[in-house]
Scaffold this active site. Sequence first.
Site, mmCIF file in Angstrom:
data_model
loop_
_atom_site.group_PDB
_atom_site.id
_atom_site.type_symbol
_atom_site.label_atom_id
_atom_site.label_comp_id
_atom_site.label_asym_id
_atom_site.label_seq_id
_atom_site.Cartn_x
_atom_site.Cartn_y
_atom_site.Cartn_z
ATOM 1 N N ASP A 24 0.815 -1.223 0.000
ATOM 2 C CA ASP A 24 0.000 0.000 0.000
ATOM 3 C C ASP A 24 0.841 1.263 0.000
ATOM 4 O OD1 ASP A 24 -2.322 -1.599 0.112
ATOM 5 O OD2 ASP A 24 -1.965 -1.879 2.249
ATOM 6 N N LYS A 39 1.984 2.029 -5.237
ATOM 7 C CA LYS A 39 2.673 1.552 -6.447
ATOM 8 C C LYS A 39 1.823 1.765 -7.694
ATOM 9 C CE LYS A 39 3.150 -2.466 -4.445
ATOM 10 N NZ LYS A 39 2.757 -2.131 -3.059
ATOM 11 N N GLY A 47 -4.288 -4.530 -4.445
ATOM 12 C CA GLY A 47 -5.249 -3.531 -4.896
ATOM 13 C C GLY A 47 -4.473 -2.289 -5.278
ATOM 14 N N HIS A 48 -4.290 -2.071 -6.568
ATOM 15 C CA HIS A 48 -3.494 -0.927 -7.039
ATOM 16 C C HIS A 48 -4.434 0.100 -7.666
ATOM 17 C CE1 HIS A 48 0.375 -3.592 -7.322
ATOM 18 N NE2 HIS A 48 -0.076 -3.433 -6.102
ATOM 19 N N GLN A 70 2.300 -5.964 -3.090
ATOM 20 C CA GLN A 70 2.709 -6.045 -1.676
ATOM 21 C C GLN A 70 4.048 -5.295 -1.477
ATOM 22 O OE1 GLN A 70 1.803 -9.468 -3.114
ATOM 23 N NE2 GLN A 70 -0.223 -8.648 -2.806
HETATM 24 P P1 IMP Z 1 -2.220 -12.827 1.949
HETATM 25 O O1 IMP Z 1 -1.301 -12.271 0.915
HETATM 26 O O2 IMP Z 1 -3.673 -12.612 1.607
HETATM 27 O O3 IMP Z 1 -1.932 -14.228 2.300
HETATM 28 O O4 IMP Z 1 -1.992 -11.974 3.293
HETATM 29 C C1 IMP Z 1 -0.811 -12.079 4.059
HETATM 30 C C2 IMP Z 1 -0.461 -10.748 4.669
HETATM 31 O O5 IMP Z 1 -0.107 -9.834 3.625
HETATM 32 C C3 IMP Z 1 -1.587 -10.055 5.423
HETATM 33 O O6 IMP Z 1 -1.044 -9.297 6.474
HETATM 34 C C4 IMP Z 1 -2.192 -9.113 4.384
HETATM 35 O O7 IMP Z 1 -2.862 -8.028 4.974
HETATM 36 C C5 IMP Z 1 -0.942 -8.683 3.673
HETATM 37 N N1 IMP Z 1 -1.199 -8.275 2.287
HETATM 38 C C6 IMP Z 1 -1.427 -9.068 1.219
HETATM 39 N N2 IMP Z 1 -1.600 -8.359 0.111
HETATM 40 C C7 IMP Z 1 -1.466 -7.076 0.456
HETATM 41 C C8 IMP Z 1 -1.502 -5.848 -0.266
HETATM 42 O O8 IMP Z 1 -1.692 -5.808 -1.480
HETATM 43 N N3 IMP Z 1 -1.306 -4.707 0.454
HETATM 44 C C9 IMP Z 1 -1.054 -4.738 1.785
HETATM 45 N N4 IMP Z 1 -0.997 -5.858 2.510
HETATM 46 C C10 IMP Z 1 -1.202 -7.014 1.851
HETATM 47 MG MG MG Z 2 -2.807 -1.941 -1.881
#
Ligand code: IMP
Ligand code: MG
Length: 412
Positions: free
Chosen positions: A13, A16, A40-41, A206
């Site tokens: 977040d 990007k 989510g971009h 991420q």
């Molecule tokens: P997962 O990727 O859904 O397995 O989540 C694992 C961890 O990564 C959690 O803490 C999520 O909140 C975090 N996470 C996954 N994708 C994103 C993202 O796009 N932005 C921020 N945090 C993320």
């Molecule tokens: Mg995001």
Amino acid sequence: MRADIVIGMQWGDEGKGKVVDYIAPLYTSIVRFNGGPNAGHTVIADGRSFTFHHIPAGAFMRKKLLIAPGMLVNPEILNEEIESLKKVASEFYLKIDIRTSLITPAEVELDKKIEDLKGASSIGTTLRGIGPAYSSKALRISPRVSDVLSGNFDASIYKKLYNIEFDFGAWVQKAKKTLSGYAFDVREELLKSLENGEKVLFESAQGTLLDPIYGTYPYVTSSNTTSAYAFVSSGIPFKYAGKVIGVLKAYTTRVGKGPMPSEMPESLAKTVRESGKEYGATTGRPRRIGWLDLPALKYAKEINGIDEAFITKLDVLSGLNELKVAVTYAIDGKETDRFPSPEVLERAQPVYQSLEPIPKLGTDDISHIIKNGWISAPVQMKNYVDFIEENLRVKVSYVSLGAERERTVKVD
Ligand code: IMP
Ligand code: MG
């Protein structure tokens, strides 16, 4: 002939999507290479707003949009995303590598089950099936794009192993309909493009601190979020590596659980969360908020080989009564600027340096800075950016002062 990479230097977040949209004109193709629909971009430009989950954020700039095989695709979510994008972007060129692994409903269900089983020690995942789907890939049981197209997917193992009753036949048919127009040998196209002297941009999802090896394990995601993975994921040799552009938000946020040394008290976090609209673009969850964390950023710089930085959301820090940066950590009575292993990080106490707060910037003030350039920015804001440059030893090339594409200033 060069592949640059946009990397998140924090816990995701960082903005990007905005950065990729902004620099997209320099490139022929934009490639997403990690994660899946957990991302989510958001891009806000030309009166349009769109949150991308799988599709690279260069869509509004009419670039070739490519999905590399080291990513995960959930065909149902991708279908919705394509249909929504058609409403705001008349034409787009999208290709998905035939080797890309797919997320099935079994993995989405399993994600929830594992989180429930973990109870108090749950990760706080996005519940998009990311961990289980990368596991199914490692177990060599999940379908890839090419399997769905050829009908070569045996769901019986899934049914037995994951104990799920589900109409996989119908799922495969639907997935085939979504994917057939887009399936392609992306690796080959990318290589040809680079050999022909075109420029490619890798868009990561991420952030570095969510990397399953180098992040705050186990509170991480399940695919690599660091620059080297762009090449592994896409099958492109390292010799095409260009520069690595690090995106860092002017403060820190995190969704989900896990250590975050510079987290602010909720009373202040609330103010920043509201003005920075810090709610998950995929899940809507409120994000945790903290001050900028230099030891974490230095670590991210080392791992990714960051060449230059893009600072986002600096406007959000304007008008606060205080401005602090975590410059080191105190761990068991010792001060260090090294980012330790996660179990040690839990005990790290941030050591802050206070800087002069940035006066409140209204819309007119921001327009003034955009029009007249970085030189016209308030001195406290310039000092903050200088402080980051000097301590991180990275050139800050741009600063973002709002979500819209125009609200971007070149730092000279
Ligand atoms: P997962 O990727 O859904 O397995 O989540 C694992 C961890 O990564 C959690 O803490 C999520 O909140 C975090 N996470 C996954 N994708 C994103 C993202 O796009 N932005 C921020 N945090 C993320
Ligand atoms: Mg995001």
